[in-house]
Design a protein around this motif. Structure first.
Motif, PDB file in Angstrom:
ATOM      1  N   LYS A  42       0.823  -1.071   0.038  1.00 13.59           N
ATOM      2  CA  LYS A  42      -0.134   0.056   0.087  1.00 13.59           C
ATOM      3  C   LYS A  42       0.923   1.386  -0.254  1.00 13.59           C
ATOM      4  O   LYS A  42       0.500   2.144  -0.816  1.00 13.59           O
ATOM      5  CB  LYS A  42      -0.953  -0.035   1.190  1.00 13.59           C
ATOM      6  N   THR A  43       1.868   1.125   0.796  1.00 11.75           N
ATOM      7  CA  THR A  43       2.838   2.435   0.817  1.00 11.75           C
ATOM      8  C   THR A  43       3.747   2.448  -0.347  1.00 11.75           C
ATOM      9  O   THR A  43       3.752   3.564  -0.994  1.00 11.75           O
ATOM     10  CB  THR A  43       3.839   2.204   1.941  1.00 11.75           C
ATOM     11  N   ARG A  44       3.976   1.489  -0.845  1.00 13.87           N
ATOM     12  CA  ARG A  44       4.810   1.651  -2.273  1.00 13.87           C
ATOM     13  C   ARG A  44       3.793   2.139  -3.283  1.00 13.87           C
ATOM     14  O   ARG A  44       4.248   3.044  -4.109  1.00 13.87           O
ATOM     15  CB  ARG A  44       5.229   0.050  -2.703  1.00 13.87           C
ATOM     16  N   LYS A  45       2.560   1.795  -3.427  1.00 18.21           N
ATOM     17  CA  LYS A  45       1.673   2.240  -4.499  1.00 18.21           C
ATOM     18  C   LYS A  45       1.494   3.665  -4.194  1.00 18.21           C
ATOM     19  O   LYS A  45       1.218   4.526  -5.184  1.00 18.21           O
ATOM     20  CB  LYS A  45       0.368   1.630  -4.253  1.00 18.21           C
ATOM     21  N   ALA A  46       1.338   4.046  -2.951  1.00 20.92           N
ATOM     22  CA  ALA A  46       1.207   5.595  -2.540  1.00 20.92           C
ATOM     23  C   ALA A  46       2.391   6.733  -2.934  1.00 20.92           C
ATOM     24  O   ALA A  46       2.107   7.618  -3.348  1.00 20.92           O
ATOM     25  CB  ALA A  46       1.192   5.568  -0.978  1.00 20.92           C
ATOM     26  N   TYR A  47       3.453   5.787  -3.115  1.00 18.85           N
ATOM     27  CA  TYR A  47       4.482   6.594  -3.661  1.00 18.85           C
ATOM     28  C   TYR A  47       5.425   5.968  -4.668  1.00 18.85           C
ATOM     29  O   TYR A  47       6.686   5.720  -4.652  1.00 18.85           O
ATOM     30  CB  TYR A  47       5.727   6.816  -2.398  1.00 18.85           C
ATOM     31  N   ARG A  48       4.445   5.648  -5.523  1.00 20.33           N
ATOM     32  CA  ARG A  48       4.873   4.632  -6.776  1.00 20.33           C
ATOM     33  C   ARG A  48       6.040   5.378  -7.661  1.00 20.33           C
ATOM     34  O   ARG A  48       6.761   4.543  -8.342  1.00 20.33           O
ATOM     35  CB  ARG A  48       3.651   4.252  -7.955  1.00 20.33           C
ATOM     36  N   ASP A  49       6.233   6.919  -7.554  1.00 22.06           N
ATOM     37  CA  ASP A  49       7.125   7.387  -8.301  1.00 22.06           C
ATOM     38  C   ASP A  49       8.544   7.623  -7.508  1.00 22.06           C
ATOM     39  O   ASP A  49       9.427   8.150  -7.975  1.00 22.06           O
ATOM     40  CB  ASP A  49       6.808   8.751  -8.776  1.00 22.06           C
ATOM     41  N   ALA A  50       8.622   7.117  -6.303  1.00 23.68           N
ATOM     42  CA  ALA A  50       9.776   6.968  -5.501  1.00 23.68           C
ATOM     43  C   ALA A  50      10.949   6.162  -5.972  1.00 23.68           C
ATOM     44  O   ALA A  50      10.662   5.244  -6.778  1.00 23.68           O
ATOM     45  CB  ALA A  50       9.514   6.701  -4.025  1.00 23.68           C
ATOM     46  N   SER A  51      12.121   6.507  -5.612  1.00 19.08           N
ATOM     47  CA  SER A  51      13.427   6.126  -6.087  1.00 19.08           C
ATOM     48  C   SER A  51      13.522   4.686  -5.331  1.00 19.08           C
ATOM     49  O   SER A  51      13.827   3.723  -5.827  1.00 19.08           O
ATOM     50  CB  SER A  51      14.677   6.774  -5.893  1.00 19.08           C
ATOM     51  N   HIS A  52      13.112   4.706  -4.152  1.00 15.62           N
ATOM     52  CA  HIS A  52      13.389   3.425  -3.255  1.00 15.62           C
ATOM     53  C   HIS A  52      12.230   3.249  -2.355  1.00 15.62           C
ATOM     54  O   HIS A  52      11.743   4.120  -1.773  1.00 15.62           O
ATOM     55  CB  HIS A  52      14.836   3.309  -2.544  1.00 15.62           C
ATOM     56  N   THR A  53      11.753   2.180  -2.117  1.00 16.03           N
ATOM     57  CA  THR A  53      10.884   1.654  -0.861  1.00 16.03           C
ATOM     58  C   THR A  53      11.659   0.565  -0.092  1.00 16.03           C
ATOM     59  O   THR A  53      11.453  -0.704  -0.451  1.00 16.03           O
ATOM     60  CB  THR A  53       9.360   1.235  -1.572  1.00 16.03           C
ATOM     61  N   VAL A  54      12.079   1.214   0.925  1.00  8.99           N
ATOM     62  CA  VAL A  54      12.843   0.306   1.876  1.00  8.99           C
ATOM     63  C   VAL A  54      11.995  -0.129   2.951  1.00  8.99           C
ATOM     64  O   VAL A  54      11.249   0.557   3.622  1.00  8.99           O
ATOM     65  CB  VAL A  54      14.134   0.965   2.404  1.00  8.99           C
ATOM     66  N   TRP A  55      11.948  -1.582   3.662  1.00  6.91           N
ATOM     67  CA  TRP A  55      11.098  -2.121   4.400  1.00  6.91           C
ATOM     68  C   TRP A  55      11.819  -3.142   5.393  1.00  6.91           C
ATOM     69  O   TRP A  55      12.641  -3.687   5.048  1.00  6.91           O
ATOM     70  CB  TRP A  55       9.763  -2.309   4.075  1.00  6.91           C
ATOM     71  N   ALA A  56      10.941  -3.119   6.376  1.00  9.74           N
ATOM     72  CA  ALA A  56      11.555  -4.258   7.419  1.00  9.74           C
ATOM     73  C   ALA A  56      10.414  -4.638   8.146  1.00  9.74           C
ATOM     74  O   ALA A  56       9.270  -3.784   8.699  1.00  9.74           O
ATOM     75  CB  ALA A  56      12.634  -3.985   8.296  1.00  9.74           C
ATOM     76  N   LEU A  92       5.550  -5.352  13.953  1.00 11.37           N
ATOM     77  CA  LEU A  92       5.154  -4.034  13.347  1.00 11.37           C
ATOM     78  C   LEU A  92       6.092  -4.118  12.161  1.00 11.37           C
ATOM     79  O   LEU A  92       6.763  -4.914  11.745  1.00 11.37           O
ATOM     80  CB  LEU A  92       5.766  -2.928  14.193  1.00 11.37           C
ATOM     81  N   ALA A  93       5.459  -3.303  11.207  1.00  7.24           N
ATOM     82  CA  ALA A  93       6.145  -3.113   9.991  1.00  7.24           C
ATOM     83  C   ALA A  93       6.859  -1.503   9.662  1.00  7.24           C
ATOM     84  O   ALA A  93       5.846  -0.715  10.258  1.00  7.24           O
ATOM     85  CB  ALA A  93       5.516  -3.685   8.688  1.00  7.24           C
ATOM     86  N   VAL A  94       7.895  -1.409   9.281  1.00  5.93           N
ATOM     87  CA  VAL A  94       8.558   0.143   8.863  1.00  5.93           C
ATOM     88  C   VAL A  94       8.740   0.181   7.508  1.00  5.93           C
ATOM     89  O   VAL A  94       9.495  -0.854   6.957  1.00  5.93           O
ATOM     90  CB  VAL A  94       9.826   0.370   9.652  1.00  5.93           C
ATOM     91  N   VAL A  95       8.419   1.208   6.760  1.00  2.00           N
ATOM     92  CA  VAL A  95       8.740   1.541   5.461  1.00  2.00           C
ATOM     93  C   VAL A  95       9.480   2.922   5.515  1.00  2.00           C
ATOM     94  O   VAL A  95       8.769   3.906   5.870  1.00  2.00           O
ATOM     95  CB  VAL A  95       7.526   1.421   4.646  1.00  2.00           C
ATOM     96  N   VAL A  96      10.372   2.943   4.784  1.00  3.90           N
ATOM     97  CA  VAL A  96      11.455   4.245   4.523  1.00  3.90           C
ATOM     98  C   VAL A  96      11.347   4.495   2.950  1.00  3.90           C
ATOM     99  O   VAL A  96      12.139   3.615   2.478  1.00  3.90           O
ATOM    100  CB  VAL A  96      12.562   4.327   5.170  1.00  3.90           C
ATOM    101  N   THR A  97      10.574   5.406   2.482  1.00  3.71           N
ATOM    102  CA  THR A  97      10.661   5.753   1.168  1.00  3.71           C
ATOM    103  C   THR A  97      11.636   6.888   0.871  1.00  3.71           C
ATOM    104  O   THR A  97      11.648   7.888   1.547  1.00  3.71           O
ATOM    105  CB  THR A  97       9.022   6.182   0.811  1.00  3.71           C
ATOM    106  N   ARG A  98      12.359   6.823  -0.415  1.00  4.71           N
ATOM    107  CA  ARG A  98      13.249   7.659  -0.655  1.00  4.71           C
ATOM    108  C   ARG A  98      12.827   8.201  -2.003  1.00  4.71           C
ATOM    109  O   ARG A  98      12.817   7.401  -2.702  1.00  4.71           O
ATOM    110  CB  ARG A  98      14.786   7.166  -0.529  1.00  4.71           C
ATOM    111  N   TYR A  99      13.120   9.631  -2.118  1.00  8.11           N
ATOM    112  CA  TYR A  99      13.079  10.259  -3.572  1.00  8.11           C
ATOM    113  C   TYR A  99      14.462  10.965  -3.558  1.00  8.11           C
ATOM    114  O   TYR A  99      14.833  11.657  -2.723  1.00  8.11           O
ATOM    115  CB  TYR A  99      11.997  11.435  -3.436  1.00  8.11           C
ATOM    116  N   PHE A 100      15.196  10.457  -4.384  1.00  7.26           N
ATOM    117  CA  PHE A 100      16.555  10.650  -4.716  1.00  7.26           C
ATOM    118  C   PHE A 100      16.664  12.156  -5.343  1.00  7.26           C
ATOM    119  O   PHE A 100      16.041  12.556  -6.235  1.00  7.26           O
ATOM    120  CB  PHE A 100      17.233   9.625  -5.563  1.00  7.26           C
ATOM    121  N   GLY A 101      17.430  12.958  -4.576  1.00  9.22           N
ATOM    122  CA  GLY A 101      17.676  14.271  -4.870  1.00  9.22           C
ATOM    123  C   GLY A 101      18.767  14.681  -5.571  1.00  9.22           C
ATOM    124  O   GLY A 101      18.936  15.860  -5.972  1.00  9.22           O
ATOM    125  N   GLY A 102      19.347  13.607  -6.117  1.00 13.72           N
ATOM    126  CA  GLY A 102      20.825  13.954  -7.170  1.00 13.72           C
ATOM    127  C   GLY A 102      22.136  13.917  -6.420  1.00 13.72           C
ATOM    128  O   GLY A 102      23.089  14.082  -7.176  1.00 13.72           O
TER     129      GLY A 102
END
Length: 208
Positions: A42-56, A92-102
């Motif tokens: 669900k989180t991945r789809k919410a930020y589908r244009d992100a560079s990385h969807t990291v989770w654990a 629990l689950a944790v998701v950290v989404t990254r939008y690469f800034g260059g």
């Protein structure tokens, strides 16, 4: 019944900017692996244009999983999981989404960033300790009710409901290890006339 454990109270999140990269962190309490995976997707789809969807995630069953999602090995998923382990959290689950800034952060920079992301997500979810309790229904004559309520409260048992019919019936929660004390106290307060029926098992949340 299972032992007490630490988790988070609610879904929560936060975000920050580091060297032009945007990090969005989310954490959610989950009861099963399917629920954790659904939250991640669900989180991945919410930020589908992100560079990385990291989770654990970590479950009380002992099951742990993580994913770097394209970040260098050991710099993303493992740091997120290590935050969960260090806090001794489960379910629990944790998701950290990254939008690469260059701007590249390097291995150490990524580890710090994903560690920070996991920490702020967990903090937003509010860490709690969840303890097992057993419910009991105690029936006795009306003239015993006042003393029962007073003594239960004094001993730290939790009175959650009272019903008045021909008898008074108290629904009381007690830790599993206090079951014998509850029975003895009830007998003492009612001259052995109180009737106790064991009910369901449940967990209560306590702030840390």
């Amino acid at each position: 019944m299972a032992d007490a454990y630490k988790t988070i109270q609610q879904e929560g999140g936060n975000e920050f900017i580091l060297s032009r990269s945007r990090f969005i962190s989310r954490a959610k309490p989950v009861g099963a692996e399917e629920e954790a995976l659904a939250f991640i997707e669900k989180t991945r789809k919410a930020y589908r244009d992100a560079s990385h969807t990291v989770w654990a995630y970590a479950l009380r069953t002992g099951r742990e999983r993580f994913d770097d999602d394209g970040e260098p090995r050991g710099t993303a998923g493992i740091p997120v999981l290590e935050v969960i382990r260090k806090e001794e959290l489960q379910d629990l689950a944790v998701v950290v989404t990254r939008y690469f800034g260059g701007v590249k952060l390097g291995a150490s920079g990524l580890i710090r960033a994903y560690t920070r992301g996991a920490k702020i997500a967990v903090e937003a979810g509010i860490i709690i300790r969840r303890r097992p309790y057993l419910s009991f229904k105690v029936s006795a004559g009306y003239h015993f009710a006042e003393r029962l309520i007073r003594e239960y409260e004094r001993k730290g048992f939790r009175l959650i409901h009272t019903t008045y019919t021909d008898l008074v019936t108290l629904t009381v929660l007690a830790p599993p290890e206090e079951t014998d004390n509850l029975r003895m106290l009830t007998a003492e307060c009612t001259a052995g006339q109180g009737v106790i029926l064991a009910g369901t098992a449940e967990y209560l949340d306590f702030p840390l």
